[in-house]
Design an enzyme around this catalytic site. Structure first.
Site, PDB file in Angstrom:
ATOM      1  N   GLU A  32     -10.685 -33.360 -40.530  1.00  0.00           N
ATOM      2  CA  GLU A  32     -11.339 -34.533 -39.930  1.00  0.00           C
ATOM      3  C   GLU A  32     -11.593 -34.326 -38.437  1.00  0.00           C
ATOM      4  O   GLU A  32     -12.659 -34.691 -37.926  1.00  0.00           O
ATOM      5  CB  GLU A  32     -10.464 -35.782 -40.073  1.00  0.00           C
ATOM      6  CG  GLU A  32     -10.116 -36.180 -41.485  1.00  0.00           C
ATOM      7  CD  GLU A  32      -8.761 -35.624 -41.916  1.00  0.00           C
ATOM      8  OE1 GLU A  32      -8.521 -34.411 -41.747  1.00  0.00           O
ATOM      9  OE2 GLU A  32      -7.951 -36.405 -42.436  1.00  0.00           O
TER      10      GLU A  32
ATOM     11  N   HIS B 225      -6.996 -30.204 -38.134  1.00  0.00           N
ATOM     12  CA  HIS B 225      -7.269 -30.850 -39.433  1.00  0.00           C
ATOM     13  C   HIS B 225      -8.781 -30.943 -39.646  1.00  0.00           C
ATOM     14  O   HIS B 225      -9.566 -30.970 -38.686  1.00  0.00           O
ATOM     15  CB  HIS B 225      -6.657 -32.256 -39.458  1.00  0.00           C
ATOM     16  CG  HIS B 225      -5.164 -32.256 -39.575  1.00  0.00           C
ATOM     17  ND1 HIS B 225      -4.425 -33.410 -39.731  1.00  0.00           N
ATOM     18  CD2 HIS B 225      -4.285 -31.229 -39.568  1.00  0.00           C
ATOM     19  CE1 HIS B 225      -3.132 -33.089 -39.809  1.00  0.00           C
ATOM     20  NE2 HIS B 225      -3.020 -31.777 -39.715  1.00  0.00           N
TER      21      HIS B 225
ATOM     22  N   CYS C 225      -4.298 -38.529 -41.864  1.00  0.00           N
ATOM     23  CA  CYS C 225      -2.982 -38.745 -41.260  1.00  0.00           C
ATOM     24  C   CYS C 225      -3.139 -39.680 -40.058  1.00  0.00           C
ATOM     25  O   CYS C 225      -4.241 -40.077 -39.695  1.00  0.00           O
ATOM     26  CB  CYS C 225      -2.386 -37.402 -40.845  1.00  0.00           C
ATOM     27  SG  CYS C 225      -3.200 -36.662 -39.412  1.00  0.00           S
TER      28      CYS C 225
ATOM     29  N   CYS D  58      -5.479 -38.187 -37.252  1.00  0.00           N
ATOM     30  CA  CYS D  58      -6.907 -38.255 -37.565  1.00  0.00           C
ATOM     31  C   CYS D  58      -7.393 -39.703 -37.600  1.00  0.00           C
ATOM     32  O   CYS D  58      -8.497 -40.005 -37.146  1.00  0.00           O
ATOM     33  CB  CYS D  58      -7.191 -37.551 -38.889  1.00  0.00           C
ATOM     34  SG  CYS D  58      -6.882 -35.779 -38.795  1.00  0.00           S
TER      35      CYS D  58
END
Ligand SMILES: [Zn+2]
Length: 147
Positions: A58, A56, A86, A89
């Site tokens: 992040e 992801h 999410c 993260c």
């Protein structure tokens, strides 16, 4: 003098990252990390390219910023991310002790708020910055996927 370094200014940079993800066929989420008005990390979702569900935006920005700073804690840093983080993260952001998180669109399915994930008590949160732009990009992406 007007301060040009607003949350909108940096969120636009995160949106540029999300657009780069879009162009690669990745779910369009972009992130940057800023310290003292300087961008020290920029990334976008790369789960398809890397075949890695942890790739992801992040997560990559957290790693890049820590490398830049030469320390694992992101105290004094702000993360700008186009979509609400999410659980994974948010968990990583907890460990980073990041000072501020600014996100755009909310994620009603997988967002950390609905999932009840706690951030670090020192982390401030701002949301809804350029949310429509981020949400439109997601909608466009999934509309094209369905074609
Ligand atoms: Zn995530």
């Amino acid at each position: 003098m007007i301060n040009p370094f607003t949350d909108e200014y940096f969120m636009k940079k995160a949106l540029q990252e999300a657009e780069a993800a879009f162009d690669k066929g990745e779910i369009p989420v972009g992130a940057i990390i800023v310290i003292d008005n300087k961008i020290i990390a920029r990334s976008h979702n790369l789960t398809e390219l890397l075949n890695d569900v942890t790739a992801h935006a992040e997560m990559q920005s957290i790693t890049a910023a820590a490398n830049f700073l030469g320390g694992k804690y992101l105290i004094g840093c702000t993360l700008y991310v186009t979509l609400e983080p999410c659980q994974m993260c948010a968990g990583a952001l907890y460990w980073s002790q990041i000072s501020k998180i600014v996100y755009g669109a909310t994620d009603d399915n997988r967002g950390y708020v609905k999932m009840g994930t706690q951030l670090h008590p020192k982390t401030k949160v701002v949301n809804g910055i350029l949310a429509d732009e981020a949400a439109d990009l997601m909608k466009r992406f999934f509309a094209e996927k369905r074609k």
